[in-house]
Design an enzyme around this catalytic site. Structure first.
Site, PDB file in Angstrom:
ATOM      1  N   GLU A 122     -66.045  90.384 -63.740  1.00  0.00           N
ATOM      2  CA  GLU A 122     -65.165  90.806 -62.657  1.00  0.00           C
ATOM      3  C   GLU A 122     -63.751  90.986 -63.207  1.00  0.00           C
ATOM      4  O   GLU A 122     -63.291  90.122 -63.963  1.00  0.00           O
ATOM      5  CB  GLU A 122     -65.127  89.772 -61.529  1.00  0.00           C
ATOM      6  CG  GLU A 122     -64.361  90.301 -60.321  1.00  0.00           C
ATOM      7  CD  GLU A 122     -64.305  89.322 -59.138  1.00  0.00           C
ATOM      8  OE1 GLU A 122     -64.786  88.170 -59.258  1.00  0.00           O
ATOM      9  OE2 GLU A 122     -63.770  89.722 -58.106  1.00  0.00           O
ATOM     10  N   GLU A 265     -67.956  83.432 -59.892  1.00  0.00           N
ATOM     11  CA  GLU A 265     -69.135  83.162 -59.061  1.00  0.00           C
ATOM     12  C   GLU A 265     -70.404  83.916 -59.482  1.00  0.00           C
ATOM     13  O   GLU A 265     -71.292  84.112 -58.643  1.00  0.00           O
ATOM     14  CB  GLU A 265     -68.799  83.539 -57.614  1.00  0.00           C
ATOM     15  CG  GLU A 265     -68.654  85.058 -57.314  1.00  0.00           C
ATOM     16  CD  GLU A 265     -67.229  85.583 -57.368  1.00  0.00           C
ATOM     17  OE1 GLU A 265     -66.396  84.960 -58.055  1.00  0.00           O
ATOM     18  OE2 GLU A 265     -66.953  86.622 -56.746  1.00  0.00           O
ATOM     19  N   ASN A 266     -70.550  84.318 -60.732  1.00  0.00           N
ATOM     20  CA  ASN A 266     -71.753  85.035 -61.183  1.00  0.00           C
ATOM     21  C   ASN A 266     -73.003  84.444 -60.545  1.00  0.00           C
ATOM     22  O   ASN A 266     -73.176  83.233 -60.529  1.00  0.00           O
ATOM     23  CB  ASN A 266     -71.883  84.930 -62.700  1.00  0.00           C
ATOM     24  CG  ASN A 266     -70.569  85.152 -63.404  1.00  0.00           C
ATOM     25  OD1 ASN A 266     -69.960  86.181 -63.245  1.00  0.00           O
ATOM     26  ND2 ASN A 266     -70.123  84.148 -64.148  1.00  0.00           N
ATOM     27  N   GLU A 299     -66.378  78.835 -55.503  1.00  0.00           N
ATOM     28  CA  GLU A 299     -67.390  79.643 -56.210  1.00  0.00           C
ATOM     29  C   GLU A 299     -68.751  79.511 -55.535  1.00  0.00           C
ATOM     30  O   GLU A 299     -69.485  80.488 -55.417  1.00  0.00           O
ATOM     31  CB  GLU A 299     -67.476  79.250 -57.689  1.00  0.00           C
ATOM     32  CG  GLU A 299     -66.152  79.307 -58.459  1.00  0.00           C
ATOM     33  CD  GLU A 299     -65.365  80.585 -58.270  1.00  0.00           C
ATOM     34  OE1 GLU A 299     -65.979  81.645 -58.033  1.00  0.00           O
ATOM     35  OE2 GLU A 299     -64.111  80.521 -58.333  1.00  0.00           O
ATOM     36  N   HIS A 302     -68.943  81.704 -52.471  1.00  0.00           N
ATOM     37  CA  HIS A 302     -69.098  83.125 -52.793  1.00  0.00           C
ATOM     38  C   HIS A 302     -70.561  83.566 -52.769  1.00  0.00           C
ATOM     39  O   HIS A 302     -70.847  84.745 -52.627  1.00  0.00           O
ATOM     40  CB  HIS A 302     -68.546  83.426 -54.188  1.00  0.00           C
ATOM     41  CG  HIS A 302     -67.113  83.879 -54.213  1.00  0.00           C
ATOM     42  ND1 HIS A 302     -66.593  84.795 -53.317  1.00  0.00           N
ATOM     43  CD2 HIS A 302     -66.099  83.579 -55.068  1.00  0.00           C
ATOM     44  CE1 HIS A 302     -65.321  85.026 -53.617  1.00  0.00           C
ATOM     45  NE2 HIS A 302     -64.983  84.294 -54.666  1.00  0.00           N
TER      46      HIS A 302
HETATM   47  C1  7MK Z   1     -59.357  82.879 -58.265  1.00  0.00           C
HETATM   48  C2  7MK Z   1     -62.168  86.017 -59.534  1.00  0.00           C
HETATM   49  C3  7MK Z   1     -63.225  85.113 -58.950  1.00  0.00           C
HETATM   50  C4  7MK Z   1     -57.800  84.445 -59.200  1.00  0.00           C
HETATM   51  C5  7MK Z   1     -58.069  83.364 -58.386  1.00  0.00           C
HETATM   52  C6  7MK Z   1     -60.398  83.485 -58.936  1.00  0.00           C
HETATM   53  C7  7MK Z   1     -60.113  84.601 -59.765  1.00  0.00           C
HETATM   54  C8  7MK Z   1     -58.817  85.055 -59.889  1.00  0.00           C
HETATM   55  C9  7MK Z   1     -61.811  82.991 -58.751  1.00  0.00           C
HETATM   56  C10 7MK Z   1     -61.226  85.322 -60.460  1.00  0.00           C
HETATM   57  C11 7MK Z   1     -62.725  83.978 -58.042  1.00  0.00           C
HETATM   58  N1  7MK Z   1     -64.092  85.969 -58.157  1.00  0.00           N
HETATM   59  O1  7MK Z   1     -63.842  83.313 -57.548  1.00  0.00           O
HETATM   60  O2  7MK Z   1     -62.089  84.511 -56.934  1.00  0.00           O
HETATM   61 ZN    ZN Z   2     -63.075  84.012 -55.349  1.00  0.00          ZN
END
Ligand code: 7MK
Ligand code: ZN
Length: 864
Positions: A122, A265-266, A299, A302
């Site tokens: 991502e 969150e893969n 995560e 998500h």
């Molecule tokens: C949190 C993306 C990921 C900035 C704040 C996170 C990221 C960047 C964690 C990376 C996330 N999807 O879970 O949002």
């Molecule tokens: Zn996130």
């Protein structure tokens, strides 16, 4: 210099091809990893169009359609795309690429974190692994075979369930994984390494057995327990509050030291920055424990809000992030003190998001124009995005909100959707018109509410008028009215001075402001009440109402909402800090000190007292002042702190002692006591006599919260013991990566004119490296973001130091470079004398050759 072209939300069009299945074989090798990617592809439009696949930083080895290799005349390849010209509606495309993970310092795509391989896709990292339609509305079923040396990489992980494994020649082995859920490529993950493994299991409400596996670097097993507990709590909470269950047989989390962000969150295989996994009492603070619980939850949540229902395009990022942050905030509030959690969220929003929204990178929570997507993982998309979800929760009520969420999943499970789809589900399920509300998605800037009131004694009527005002932002956007929910409480004035009065409110109501200005009338009001607005911070706005000190003091004591009580105190502090900045106040009135003493002596819980005693931050103040003179602001903040400490030494010290205990415990009460104790310590340490108390705490502490608080107090107050405690801390923790990050940060916080020299020297410390994002942020980031006084020092050396480091990071790690540029781009909020120096450095960076896309987007927005 190349100008990178922006992409626009308005230009969205559906993909011309879909990729239904992906079969990956990844043969890992430090400098030459081979990726064989076989995709079944389907054309979605009637006419034959070229297929343009994204891809960068790779070597293309071969392309085959339905097993027949193409000659290089049959396709076109550039440094960002591969174009082929298929002539069937459905076909199998096989692409072989070669990657160099050990040279990947940007930490996007496949890279090495220490000895392990891991991925970060991502937003657009998959295109560094293979040629692909790298967009979230292309969802495929993945099967991934990972091949590597067996002794070096005993664990080979990817998304989904393990379906095959075996030995190969040359001491290699393989594992094959299959993820049955179609997903966008940004959720793809692969990890290979030698780890310690903590396992547990969870049975979902409907009886599914889930294996929980947490992978950490060798030797760190004893620090993994809290993360595992947090995961289980998250799984339970999502079932209880949202009726959402986990959907695979295994949930894996891997902690790595090299990671650009917090975590990812893969599907079925989260990858985490080790700082959001590893913790034990000696090495992690209470705040670390809190954050780990929150990020693990984020995560995990998500899996539904992001993975099962994902984003149509990256402009919709807040669809998953705003919603997931709201969910993790609610979870944290339920697991800890709801009031204190809310206060922390509001502090973050006010000190960082408000500034972003007033600066050159201001954007709506659903941006309309993006050059580099990595630049939009912002406070606005995340934190303001969460506030927008929270406002829907407030407007629709708990049940209405839940009905909306249920309908959203009914309609969109398995789809890639938009923020409009989300709002439509919310509105349809509850029959509430959200058409004006939707403007929150397209409008940048922090609105102000201008409030006036009047009381008519003759007919016992009270009127309150609220006007919404929208600042003209950098993006020159036309402003529209928003639907702003305002929690209102009317405090009866006769209760103000009544000793021991408890409930003094006469009215508690949710106002819906939708017009430019609206007036509400309340009857049967005996006496002029005090309006208490935005209970629980019901909207991300600024409030303008002319409270007297007495009214604020009354709210601090009598408001029924804890956020309001805290906020009134913050307003009072801000008022005197501002007067000190403007040289208007020589004396803070005694009643302010009395109020602080009253808080300390009250029966409120310690965690809340700690928040009430904490002064507004440099950033929060900077946001509310015009053209800030950093020196004056820093001095005003420290004068108020010193005055409070001098006036209230006895009660602060008494509280400090009451909250100290030799036994270490980790329940909410004990955590609150430590927080309050350490806030008191920081006040007390503003007087040099307390040097010995700080040393005493440092020497006797049996936990990181107290130990770190001691060195911070020494740094922030430039105590005589500073060098000594820092040396001793370093000696003790030199081999502990995460604790050394804290040590580097505290160095950067030193409140001393020589601090730039100190941080410059630390760049050559044997443990320092710009390649590790945590390390870079801990030293450079802490200095630029948290040492306002010396970052903004008048000779411009602070700015120059930051720009020098950003110039290096430009080639090493663009994402990190771009994030730490933030304090410089807000130059317009500062006084003339700062502005010129800041501009000099911005200009210097802008003139660099090979400026990465991330920096270029921000510099262009700032300098134009
Ligand atoms: C949190 C993306 C990921 C900035 C704040 C996170 C990221 C960047 C964690 C990376 C996330 N999807 O879970 O949002
Ligand atoms: Zn996130």
């Amino acid at each position: 210099m190349t100008e990178f072209a922006p992409r626009y939300l308005k230009d969205y069009s559906a993909p011309e091809y879909q990729i239904n299945t992906v079969n990956l074989e990844v043969a890992l090798n430090d400098s030459a990893t081979l990726v064989t990617n076989s995709m079944s592809i389907q054309r979605m439009v009637t006419t034959n169009v070229p297929l343009v696949l994204d891809g960068e930083h790779m070597v293309l080895k071969s392309v085959a359609i339905n097993g027949a290799e193409l000659s290089s005349d049959d396709y076109q390849v550039t440094d960002s795309a591969l174009t082929i010209f298929p002539n069937a509606e459905q076909f199998e495309l096989t692409i072989i690429t070669e990657l160099n993970p050990s040279a990947n310092t940007a930490l996007e795509g496949l890279y090495k974190s220490g000895e392990a391989y891991c991925t970060q896709c991502e937003a657009e990292g998959f295109r560094r692994i293979s040629y692909f339609l790298d967009r979230p509305d292309v969802m495929a079923i993945y099967t991934t075979k990972v091949i590597a040396d067996k002794s070096q990489y005993p664990y080979l992980l990817a998304n989904g369930n393990k379906i095959d494994a075996g030995e190969l020649d040359d001491d290699k082995h393989f594992v094959t994984w299959h993820d049955p859920f179609p997903k966008p490529c940004y959720l793809f993950a692969l990890v290979a390494g030698n780890f310690d493994l903590l396992t547990s299991n969870y049975t979902t409400r409907s009886g599914r057995q889930v294996a929980l596996e947490l992978f950490v670097d060798k030797g760190n097993l004893s620090r993994a327990e809290h993360a595992m507990t947090s995961l289980i709590k998250s799984m339970q909470w999502d079932e209880q509050v949202f009726d959402l269950e986990y959907d695979l047989d295994i949930y894996m989390i891997v902690a790595v030291d090299f990671f650009n962000m917090g975590a990812m969150e893969n599907k079925g295989l989260n990858v985490f920055n080790s700082k959001y996994v590893l913790a034990d009492d000696l090495s992690a603070t209470d705040e670390d424990f809190f954050n780990i619980e929150a990020v693990i939850a984020h995560e995990y949540f998500h899996n539904w809000t992001g993975n099962r229902v994902t984003c149509r395009d990256w402009f919709q990022l807040s669809l998953k992030e705003g919603l997931t942050v709201f969910r993790d905030q609610q979870f944290s509030g339920d697991m800890n003190s709801a009031a204190v959690t809310r206060i922390k969220n509001v502090r973050t929003l006010r000190s960082l998001q408000f500034a972003e929204d007033a600066g050159p990178m201001a954007h709506p929570i659903r941006p309309e124009k993006v050059v580099e997507m990595n630049n939009f993982y912002t406070m606005t998309v995340y934190e303001k995005g969460a506030e927008v979800i929270r406002m829907m929760h407030t407007i629709l009520g708990k049940e209405g909100f839940k009905a909306g969420i249920d309908l959203y999943f009914d309609r969109h499970d398995g789809q890639a959707v938009t923020c409009d789809d989300f709002v439509a589900a919310m509105s349809d399920a509850s029959n509430v018109d959200l058409s004006t509300f939707k403007n929150w998605y397209s409008q940048s800037g922090t609105p102000s509410l201008i409030v006036t009131d009047s009381f008519d004694q003759s007919n016992n009527q009270y009127q309150i008028s609220v006007k919404q005002v929208h600042p003209q932002a950098h993006d020159k956007q036309q402003k529209q009215n928003l639907h702003i929910p305002i929690n209102l409480e009317l405090l009866a004035t006769e209760a103000i001075n009544a000793e021991g009065s408890t409930k003094a409110n006469v009215v508690n109501e949710l106002l819906h402001l939708k017009e430019t200005e609206q007036t509400w009338t309340f009857s049967n009001i005996d006496k002029q009440p005090i309006p208490v607005l935005l209970g629980n911070f019901s909207a991300p706005v600024k409030l303008e109402f002319d409270y007297t000190d007495e009214q604020l003091l009354a709210i601090m004591v009598n408001a029924s909402d804890a956020f309001n009580r805290w906020d009134a105190g913050q307003k009072l502090f801000a008022r005197y800090i501002e007067m000190l900045v403007n040289d208007e106040a020589t004396e803070v009135p005694q009643q302010v000190y009395d109020a602080i003493a009253d808080i300390l002596n009250s029966g409120a819980d310690e965690a809340l007292k700690a928040e009430q005693l904490t002064l507004p931050s440099f950033d929060e103040m900077a946001d509310s002042l015009d053209k800030v003179n950093a020196d004056k602001l820093a001095n005003a903040l420290s004068r108020l702190k010193i005055n409070i400490a001098a006036k209230l030494t006895d009660v602060l010290f008494a509280t400090y002692q009451q909250c100290s205990s030799t036994e270490f415990a980790k329940d909410g009460k004990a955590i609150g006591k430590r927080a309050l104790k350490n806030v008191c310590l920081n006040y007390l340490a503003s007087a040099k006599e307390f040097d010995s108390v700080v040393i005493g705490q440092f020497n006797n502490s049996n936990n990181m919260t107290d130990q770190l608080a001691a060195i911070k107090a020494a740094a922030l107050n430039d105590l005589p013991c500073f060098e000594q405690v820092m040396a001793s801390f370093e000696q003790q923790w030199q081999d502990d990566t995460l604790v050394m990050d804290k040590w580097f940060s505290v160095n950067a916080l030193h409140n001393h004119p020589d601090v730039i020299n100190r941080v410059t020297k630390l760049l050559s410390h044997p443990k320092f490296s710009l390649d590790n994002p945590n390390r870079a942020r801990s030293l450079i980031g802490a200095f630029a973001f948290s040492n306002g006084k010396y970052f903004h020092q008048h000779d411009g050396q602070g700015y120059q130091f930051l720009a020098d480091q950003i110039a290096k990071l430009n080639t090493i790690n663009p994402q990190v470079a771009s994030r730490i540029l933030t304090p410089l781009i807000q130059y317009k909020s500062f006084a003339k004398e700062h502005q010129q120096q800041m501009l000099t450095q911005l200009q210097r960076l802008n003139d660099m050759p090979n400026l990465c896309r991330d920096l270029q987007e921000k510099l262009t927005a700032t300098l134009n």
